[in-house]
Design an enzyme around this catalytic site. Structure first.
Site, short mmCIF file in Angstrom:
data_model
loop_
_atom_site.label_atom_id
_atom_site.label_comp_id
_atom_site.label_asym_id
_atom_site.label_seq_id
_atom_site.Cartn_x
_atom_site.Cartn_y
_atom_site.Cartn_z
CB SER A 210 34.26 25.14 -7.39
OG SER A 210 34.57 26.47 -7.02
CE LYS A 211 27.48 23.15 -4.01
NZ LYS A 211 28.14 22.10 -3.24
NE ARG A 212 36.51 28.94 -5.11
CZ ARG A 212 37.21 29.43 -6.12
NH1 ARG A 212 37.29 30.72 -6.31
NH2 ARG A 212 37.87 28.64 -6.95
#
Ligand code: GLU
Length: 474
Positions: free
Chosen positions: A238-240
């Site tokens: 994910s963007k994390r």
């Protein structure tokens, strides 16, 4: 049989790395078999679908060079067809209207959960013969109640699900719009798909979809469900974890062939081969070597591949990419500067185009300081005389392009009777502001005589100011 595959993204965001990998596998399978690859935009969710996302998907596909055959299909343009087939299923008594309220379904669900059962629709309206036009009615598919669905997944092997596990799926909402499981089947059927290669988050939908194919009198395609991609910490990517959109990699200065090479190895292997050109991938790709386990995204490996593909790339092409990047950084490139010479200088030292632009920045802008550590070590009083000698000899050259600049440096080394580093290091620091970098003669050739002399003057002033007592020590 001509192989036909598709990529069917929902346009609700950018083209994600995971989506691009699914697209690549589908594309490769089609290209390997000399078949066709279609692009279908699944935009029936009008609330979440956006034009910008459609564009982002098209941009990502085109940057990666994943070309599709035929026109892009948009589901929103196919509502009449879905309507027609929903009606057909109703007419054939393979579907029915259902007016169960949200509250009833919720209560049923709670009851089933409390009893430790899997929540599912109990079929209350299946035989109620609710007439068309009843307000608030949805359409449900009459899933078979006996027997089971078996299919062979190219990644997971044989899968069997009992029909008693599958409830009557809603195929049209109360406002008449069709649902995902229905549209995907109608489209794959109408578009003649032979192989559906998609993320394994869809694997639970497949048995239901197979029942729909049979109800529509069609032969289901073959399926391959590809495991997901995890971040380095083992959670879903994910963007994390950093950039997840394909075009962000373009922005960050990666080459599409490196991203493709990276993606093909993310969940597929051919022995222990790591480097794959587009042609290699097409030649070697198969479904049987897709890993069953999830893949882990690894930025170091992507960087390694990018470095490899940068070294293979044509200098002129890299020069074009570098020019664009420098422009984005607000740097003016002198019109007479040969950027492919710059590329040549930094090609083996850079991970990405952006890294190259950062490293080459000193060639285009005046340097306004020296790296502190390098300055302390190199700009000692003993640097003054080599810098002065270099300045004098370099300023006196008549024909800079033809000059043997390396010989000038060697001349100073010889005449001063010092080691090469005593001349080369102050020169590099004077020219670049950094303690390390490419060869001095190559840098000077690109900078030109005027800039070279100007930077030497500046360094001489700087060192002389630091050591006012020193006239010319060695
Ligand atoms: N539109 C679906 C998604 O983006 C893909 C459907 C499919 O490949 O069958 O997840």
């Amino acid at each position: 049989m001509t192989v036909k595959t598709r990529f069917a993204p929902s346009p609700t965001g950018v083209l994600h790395i995971g989506g691009a990998r699914t697209a690549l596998f589908s594309w490769l399978y089609a290209r390997h078999h000399g078949g066709q690859f279609a692009l279908r935009i699944e935009d029936t969710d009008r609330e979440r679908s956006t034009e910008a996302s459609v564009q982002a998907i098209l941009d990502g596909m085109s940057w990666l060079g994943l070309d599709h055959d035929g026109e892009v299909v948009f589901q929103t343009q196919r509502f009449n067809r879905y309507q027609e087939l929903i009606q057909q299923l109703l007419d054939e008594d393979k579907a029915y209207y259902c007016t169960c309220s949200k509250e009833r379904l919720e209560a049923l669900r709670e009851q089933q959960m409390a009893a430790g059962e899997k929540p599912r629709y109990d079929g209350k309206c299946r035989h109620a013969k609710i007439p068309p036009g009843t307000p608030g009615a949805v359409v449900r598919f009459k899933n078979p109640t006996t027997g089971s669905v078996t299919f062979h997944d190219h990644v997971r092997g044989d899968i069997t699900v009992s029909n008693s596990e599958l409830d009557d799926l809603i195929i049209a909402r109360a406002d008449g719009t069709p649902t995902y499981n229905f549209t995907v089947v109608v489209d794959d059927m109408d578009m003649g798909m032979t192989h559906v290669i998609r993320g394994d988050d869809h694997i639970n939908n497949t048995p239901r979809q197979i029942n729909l194919y049979h109800a529509l009198g069609a032969q289901p395609p073959e399926f391959a469900h590809v495991p997901m991609i995890l971040g380095e910490d083992g959670t879903r990517l994910s963007k994390r974890h950093g950039a997840v959109g394909v075009m962000q990699y373009a922005e960050d200065g990666y080459l599409p062939e490196a991203v493709l090479n990276y993606l093909v190895r993310l969940g597929w292997s051919h022995g222990d081969q790591e480097i794959f050109s587009r042609e290699d991938m097409i030649k070697l790709f198969d479904l049987k070597n897709i890993n069953r386990a999830p893949s882990i995204f690894n930025t170091d490996k992507l960087n390694w591949l990018n470095q490899y593909w940068m070294q293979q790339a044509d200098n002129q092409r890299l020069a074009g990419l570098l020019a664009k990047r420098l422009q984005k950084m607000g740097i003016d490139v002198p019109s007479d500067m040969d950027l492919s010479a710059v590329v040549d200088l930094f090609k083996t030292r850079s991970v990405t185009i952006n890294d190259m632009a950062g490293q080459a920045r000193f060639l285009f802008e005046d340097i306004n300081g020296y790296d502190a550590k390098a300055e302390k070590k190199i700009f000692k009083a003993s640097a003054l005389e080599p810098l002065r000698q270099l300045r004098e000899r370099l300023a006196g050259i008549e024909d800079w392009p033809q000059a043997d600049l390396h010989a000038v440096i060697e001349g100073v080394v010889r005449d001063l009777g010092v080691g090469f580093g005593k001349v080369g290091q102050p020169l590099r620091l004077a020219l670049t502001g950094q303690g390390s970098g490419p060869a001095n003669d190559a840098i000077m050739r690109i900078l030109g005589q005027e800039q070279t002399v100007r930077r030497l003057d500046r360094a001489i002033r700087h060192v002389a100011a630091k050591f006012p007592q020193t006239s010319s020590p060695l």
